[in-house]
Design an enzyme around this catalytic site. Sequence first.
Site, PDB file in Angstrom:
ATOM      1  N   LYS A 134       1.365  -8.786 -15.318  1.00  0.00           N
ATOM      2  CA  LYS A 134       1.541 -10.153 -15.705  1.00  0.00           C
ATOM      3  C   LYS A 134       0.448 -10.703 -16.530  1.00  0.00           C
ATOM      4  O   LYS A 134       0.945 -11.397 -17.482  1.00  0.00           O
ATOM      5  CB  LYS A 134       1.544 -10.671 -14.456  1.00  0.00           C
ATOM      6  CG  LYS A 134       2.704 -10.460 -13.421  1.00  0.00           C
ATOM      7  CD  LYS A 134       2.662 -10.993 -12.113  1.00  0.00           C
ATOM      8  CE  LYS A 134       3.801 -10.080 -11.161  1.00  0.00           C
ATOM      9  NZ  LYS A 134       3.471 -10.338  -9.621  1.00  0.00           N
ATOM     10  N   HIS A 157       4.884   3.216  -1.466  1.00  0.00           N
ATOM     11  CA  HIS A 157       4.006   2.261  -2.199  1.00  0.00           C
ATOM     12  C   HIS A 157       2.515   2.316  -1.871  1.00  0.00           C
ATOM     13  O   HIS A 157       1.752   1.494  -2.188  1.00  0.00           O
ATOM     14  CB  HIS A 157       4.101   0.861  -1.345  1.00  0.00           C
ATOM     15  CG  HIS A 157       5.543   0.033  -2.430  1.00  0.00           C
ATOM     16  ND1 HIS A 157       5.428  -0.519  -3.312  1.00  0.00           N
ATOM     17  CD2 HIS A 157       6.742   0.223  -1.773  1.00  0.00           C
ATOM     18  CE1 HIS A 157       6.607  -0.765  -3.653  1.00  0.00           C
ATOM     19  NE2 HIS A 157       7.583  -0.347  -2.879  1.00  0.00           N
ATOM     20  N   LYS A 187      -9.641  -3.068  -3.691  1.00  0.00           N
ATOM     21  CA  LYS A 187      -9.495  -3.860  -4.853  1.00  0.00           C
ATOM     22  C   LYS A 187     -10.742  -4.407  -5.526  1.00  0.00           C
ATOM     23  O   LYS A 187     -10.998  -4.813  -6.714  1.00  0.00           O
ATOM     24  CB  LYS A 187      -8.366  -4.972  -4.783  1.00  0.00           C
ATOM     25  CG  LYS A 187      -7.271  -4.497  -4.297  1.00  0.00           C
ATOM     26  CD  LYS A 187      -6.374  -5.732  -4.094  1.00  0.00           C
ATOM     27  CE  LYS A 187      -4.750  -5.575  -3.327  1.00  0.00           C
ATOM     28  NZ  LYS A 187      -3.758  -5.050  -4.416  1.00  0.00           N
ATOM     29  N   THR A 237       0.990  -4.902  -9.986  1.00  0.00           N
ATOM     30  CA  THR A 237       1.824  -5.603 -10.935  1.00  0.00           C
ATOM     31  C   THR A 237       1.381  -6.884 -11.536  1.00  0.00           C
ATOM     32  O   THR A 237       1.550  -7.203 -12.684  1.00  0.00           O
ATOM     33  CB  THR A 237       3.157  -5.956 -10.216  1.00  0.00           C
ATOM     34  OG1 THR A 237       2.942  -6.651  -9.166  1.00  0.00           O
ATOM     35  CG2 THR A 237       4.240  -4.648  -9.929  1.00  0.00           C
ATOM     36  N   LYS A 291      -5.425 -11.677  -6.564  1.00  0.00           N
ATOM     37  CA  LYS A 291      -4.827 -10.716  -5.986  1.00  0.00           C
ATOM     38  C   LYS A 291      -5.359 -10.611  -4.266  1.00  0.00           C
ATOM     39  O   LYS A 291      -6.114 -11.528  -4.257  1.00  0.00           O
ATOM     40  CB  LYS A 291      -5.219  -9.223  -6.414  1.00  0.00           C
ATOM     41  CG  LYS A 291      -6.471  -8.935  -6.612  1.00  0.00           C
ATOM     42  CD  LYS A 291      -6.672  -7.535  -7.194  1.00  0.00           C
ATOM     43  CE  LYS A 291      -6.361  -7.452  -8.497  1.00  0.00           C
ATOM     44  NZ  LYS A 291      -5.432  -6.439  -8.869  1.00  0.00           N
ATOM     45  N   ARG A 292      -4.504 -10.053  -3.525  1.00  0.00           N
ATOM     46  CA  ARG A 292      -5.033  -9.868  -2.116  1.00  0.00           C
ATOM     47  C   ARG A 292      -6.552  -9.459  -1.987  1.00  0.00           C
ATOM     48  O   ARG A 292      -6.868  -8.775  -2.947  1.00  0.00           O
ATOM     49  CB  ARG A 292      -4.302  -8.924  -1.221  1.00  0.00           C
ATOM     50  CG  ARG A 292      -2.651  -9.069  -0.823  1.00  0.00           C
ATOM     51  CD  ARG A 292      -2.863 -10.630  -0.077  1.00  0.00           C
ATOM     52  NE  ARG A 292      -3.259 -10.369   1.207  1.00  0.00           N
ATOM     53  CZ  ARG A 292      -2.386 -10.452   2.259  1.00  0.00           C
ATOM     54  NH1 ARG A 292      -1.153 -10.724   2.195  1.00  0.00           N
ATOM     55  NH2 ARG A 292      -2.841 -10.221   3.515  1.00  0.00           N
TER      56      ARG A 292
END
Lengths: 812, 113
Positions: free
Chosen positions: A662, A359, A556, A658, A550-551
């Site tokens: 969504k 991952h 990110k 993911t 998101k985290r």
Amino acid sequence: MDQPLNNTKTGLATSILWHLKYSLGKDIAKATKRDYFEPLCMTVRDHLIAGMIETERRYVQEDRKRVYYLSMEFLIGRSLGNNLLNLQLYEAFQDALAEQGLDIEELREEERDAPLGNGGLGRLAACFLDSMATLGIAGFGYGLHYEYGLFKQEIEDGYQKEKPDFWPSRQDPWEIERADEACVVPLYGRIEHGIDRQGLYNPMWLDWQVIVGVPYDMPIVGYGGTTVNYLRLYAARASSEFSTEIFNDGDYFRAVEEKIAAETVSKVLYPADTFAAGRELRLIQEYFLVACAVRDVVRRYLRTHTTFDAFSEKTAMQMNDTHPALTVVELMRLFVDEYELPWERAWELTVGTLGYTNHTLLSEALEKWPVSLLEKVLPRHLQIIYEINRRLLEEVKHRWPGDLDRMRRMSLIEEGPEKKVRMAHLAITGSHAVNGVSALHSELIKKALVPDFHELWPERFSNKTNGITPRRWLLKANPLLAGLITRTIGADWITDLDCLRGLEPYAVDPVFQQEFMDVKKKNKETLREVVFATTGIVIDADTLFDVQAKRIHEYKRQLLKILYIIHEYLLMTEDGLTPLIPRTHIFAGKAAPGYWQAKQIIKLINSLGDVINNDRRVGNMMKVVFIPDYRVSLAEKIIPAADLSEQISTAGTEASGTGNMKFSLNGALTIGTLDGANIEIMEEVGEENIHIFGLKIAEVEKYKQSGSYDPWEWYHHHDVIGRVMDTFRDDRFSPREPGLFRWVFDRILNEGDYYFHLPDFLHYIESQGQVDRDYQDQSLWARKAILNVARMGKFSSDRTIREYGRDIWGVI
Amino acid sequence: MRIDQIKTGAVLVVKPMDKRIDASSATAFKAKIADLIQGGEKRIVLNLSEVDFIDSTGLGAIVSSLKAMGGEGDLVICNPRETVMSLFRLTRMNRVFQILPSEEEAVASLSKT
């Protein structure tokens, strides 16, 4: 006793009232609305249990191959709504409750999320369980029954505060305790080197301590209700013999302390998405899961088989990341030590059974356990790891004689001041299949992460692009859109997401476009209420909802969006320009408690909001909000309301993502980099229906290899960049706390900007400009958004699971 | 700890009557077997039919008992329940001890030597 359950309105109402009275001991005459939540769940659970027993009978009768999905995290969220929809009993229960004067939606809000995961990895596991059950695969999740799941996030003075989230605070209505299937797990001890009765070397594992694993089963119903699998979560309990001596010595408190110590194992979920190096408790957690799962899997197999000959034909075990990588060793220990299989046969069965999903490529997230720690906690397992390594290196030596560098690179043991076991190497060596989670990520595994292993066993490597379950992420999360789709093209999309292609002709239909945008508007109004309730900030549903949820992590790049917000703010306040469209910038996400920069990013977002939301010059043209405590149930409200989905990680850092899927499935357009699954989303929806910007991975690599990237150059050569960066130096957003955000200036300019914010910034601004122009034309925007929904079929987790089932598990 | 003893020819059958051999009883158990060995018993059958659970201290006591024989004679285990047998397998002690399903077989096995 074996009466079928009554699915009629009256039957369901009777059952709810029965549970209210007899399971909970409540007087119906005095019951409050909230008192009905548990009886409702219990009635639903009756249906799940009936299905679970029937499913198990079928599996045994057909001697089905079973798939066990081992994961330290299952981010389930709430279960009631999902269970009702998958059982296809939502309307029946709605009617039954209405007769009692109750609103099913109100009762659903009573349920707490099961927060048994950090982020994407755990949610993926939950989506996979839904898909396995829907596809009729005998697939079961194995995880830990944490008492404290991921922390509850509260915001105080703009900062994240972590509060414990005790789960389950009450007995969870879904889980079934299986005390009769508890197992004993040994830990610690020493190896006594002896000889057996044949005079052969016989290492005996002695002086261990034991903890007991008690399983709790949570039924997982597939859509249609035909298959009900389960998620088995193990709670650690003290073994009763653990404390007998101490009790006998009269030291009650010591006995209790030891009991508590044993039960600590499943007490808390580690709240980081990076590797908790040196954390003995985390290693024990990982082994506890593996040991319980392996014992259970083998026990179940031996119920219907007398030898291990068919073990890997009837059993597949998938390791979700390296967290359960000790499965390789535990299976070998069990086969060799306890069942006395020859090493070669045991190895064949182990490799034939196991699959490993990688991952992450981030080096800080790759697990490496110190040899000294393994020797202390699992001495016998360390011996087995050494033997696996010896045989691996023999194979490498045979294939590449004299290539000592390669042997060093591939060894399971990393040499250095502190020897460590490379868990990814262990997982790859012990699995017949290794996969990444997006096409790009899988290529990077082969070319950059473990090229030597790919060269040795190319046939083991494949890609399985992640997916999301449409039941949770469209049918349940967005009932208005789901309803519109079903009315337009029928309901087949629920189990065959490719059917959404049927929407394509409607993308240019003005009537459908209007209906589609009306749904979006209603979802935005719902989110507006959530934002007001949780932050006190009033936002406008007529603005573009630009969402990054998101985290919180530097890779990110929440900071990149922050730079853009500041840029826009300065255009308005310093240059007197008015943006083309009004935007509401929405953030949500948790930061790992020990990740200082991530927590500061949350503070920065809130400080930006304090300044911008209260600046009269900005007015309604821009708002910045941070919605606290991002979790599955909140995601179900945020995602359907988003117009724009921010997927802006540095190329080469996000394995798949993911969230991107969504948002797109719910009709948001993506602005994103060529990273993770964004690339495949672009391929599906078409380049004209997504806003792609930024460095490609090869360009990032080139910068890294040549060392030619100098953030100061960008700062000096581009006024736009300089002006934005200076706001951090000049305390523009922390006037009362000088120096508070100076770290951003330093992090990007003086510390090398590891995640390449500045080279992507100008492209990002350009791309956002295009978003503005597109959004001005609501018909164009609607067309693009509808096409995003219509072309998301590939990203159903049903497709992902079919690929796992066909290529790795051999069940399809 | 309650332990029954029955002498069958040259073989002594020792049968712990408690449900558990654990940290609280292992020392007494070890001492008892040591006394028997010192008293000249060299062929011992350990009948575990009444025992539900043996912890690592208890297993260590059984290993010590075998060692105390000093290579003269033998200690054979019989009738272990599945829970106990699984612990023998876990530690690989099943490869050190002869483990037989019944007391008769164990006694017969030691009687031959």
